[in-house]
Motif scaffolding. Structure first.
Motif, PDB file in Angstrom:
ATOM      1  N   GLY A 129       0.790  -1.209   0.000  1.00  0.00           N
ATOM      2  CA  GLY A 129       0.000   0.000   0.000  1.00  0.00           C
ATOM      3  C   GLY A 129       0.828   1.268   0.000  1.00  0.00           C
ATOM      4  N   THR A 130       2.140   1.128  -0.144  1.00  0.00           N
ATOM      5  CA  THR A 130       3.017   2.301  -0.220  1.00  0.00           C
ATOM      6  C   THR A 130       4.141   2.007  -1.196  1.00  0.00           C
ATOM      7  OG1 THR A 130       4.394   3.863   1.012  1.00  0.00           O
ATOM      8  CG2 THR A 130       4.464   1.573   1.739  1.00  0.00           C
ATOM      9  N   GLU A 131       4.613   3.068  -1.818  1.00  0.00           N
ATOM     10  CA  GLU A 131       5.746   2.928  -2.738  1.00  0.00           C
ATOM     11  C   GLU A 131       7.058   3.320  -2.076  1.00  0.00           C
ATOM     12  OE1 GLU A 131       4.970   4.823  -6.492  1.00  0.00           O
ATOM     13  OE2 GLU A 131       2.966   3.968  -6.603  1.00  0.00           O
ATOM     14  N   GLU A 132       7.004   3.848  -0.858  1.00  0.00           N
ATOM     15  CA  GLU A 132       8.214   4.281  -0.152  1.00  0.00           C
ATOM     16  C   GLU A 132       8.955   3.031   0.332  1.00  0.00           C
ATOM     17  OE1 GLU A 132      11.138   5.472   2.052  1.00  0.00           O
ATOM     18  OE2 GLU A 132       9.528   4.708   3.301  1.00  0.00           O
ATOM     19  N   PRO A 133      10.169   2.791  -0.131  1.00  0.00           N
ATOM     20  CA  PRO A 133      10.862   1.527   0.131  1.00  0.00           C
ATOM     21  C   PRO A 133      11.051   1.168   1.611  1.00  0.00           C
ATOM     22  CG  PRO A 133      11.997   2.732  -1.601  1.00  0.00           C
ATOM     23  CD  PRO A 133      10.943   3.652  -1.038  1.00  0.00           C
ATOM     24  N   SER A 134      11.456   2.120   2.444  1.00  0.00           N
ATOM     25  CA  SER A 134      11.682   1.761   3.846  1.00  0.00           C
ATOM     26  C   SER A 134      10.363   1.457   4.554  1.00  0.00           C
ATOM     27  CB  SER A 134      12.462   2.857   4.584  1.00  0.00           C
ATOM     28  OG  SER A 134      11.712   4.054   4.635  1.00  0.00           O
ATOM     29  N   ALA A 135       9.313   2.186   4.227  1.00  0.00           N
ATOM     30  CA  ALA A 135       7.994   1.903   4.816  1.00  0.00           C
ATOM     31  C   ALA A 135       7.489   0.546   4.336  1.00  0.00           C
ATOM     32  CB  ALA A 135       6.997   3.003   4.461  1.00  0.00           C
ATOM     33  N   ALA A 136       7.664   0.258   3.057  1.00  0.00           N
ATOM     34  CA  ALA A 136       7.230  -1.028   2.511  1.00  0.00           C
ATOM     35  C   ALA A 136       7.984  -2.180   3.182  1.00  0.00           C
ATOM     36  CB  ALA A 136       7.433  -1.062   0.999  1.00  0.00           C
ATOM     37  N   ALA A 137       9.294  -2.008   3.385  1.00  0.00           N
ATOM     38  CA  ALA A 137      10.090  -3.047   4.033  1.00  0.00           C
ATOM     39  C   ALA A 137       9.627  -3.270   5.469  1.00  0.00           C
ATOM     40  CB  ALA A 137      11.570  -2.679   4.010  1.00  0.00           C
TER      41      ALA A 137
END
Length: 129
Positions: A44-52
């Motif tokens: 639900g997000t494209e921001e890599p650290s949030a996605a991880a």
């Protein structure tokens, strides 16, 4: 029936009823094309650290779910054994004071949702009244 109800942040949803937007249990239409993430990686997000971080959290949630299912099954089997043993010795099918004790324990710890959870646990172990 337990399988007919999935939990969401606003309460239960039933088959055929739309899920709340953003709910973890909501079923989303998977993206198509070369940019589509694998189903297990949809965050639900494209921001890599949030996605991880979301992937890490979900892994832990899956571990907890597995433990809950295993414990649920063990508890139901033990409760059924208690009932069979009690009835085989001439006792009653149910001990209502014990059920009230369990309901109260879950209500105190978890509020109204705890009462509902306790009712489901009791039913799993003894069957419907």
């Amino acid at each position: 029936m337990m399988a007919d109800v999935m939990e969401q942040s606003g309460g239960p949803i039933r088959p055929g009823q739309p899920a709340a937007q953003g709910a973890e249990s909501a079923v989303a239409t998977p993206p198509t094309g070369a940019d589509a993430e694998p189903a297990e990686q949809q965050t639900g997000t494209e921001e890599p650290s949030a996605a991880a971080r979301i992937v890490q959290i979900r892994e832990r949630i899956d571990e907890i779910d597995h433990a809950l299912i295993t414990l649920w099954q063990e508890r139901a089997a033990l409760s059924q054994e208690v009932g069979v043993t009690r009835m085989a010795s001439g006792g009653t099918r149910l001990v209502l004071s014990r059920e009230r004790e369990i309901l109260e324990r879950f209500r105190v710890a978890l509020g109204a949702d705890g009462t509902q959870l306790a009712l489901l646990l009791l039913r799993a172990g003894r069957g419907p009244l």
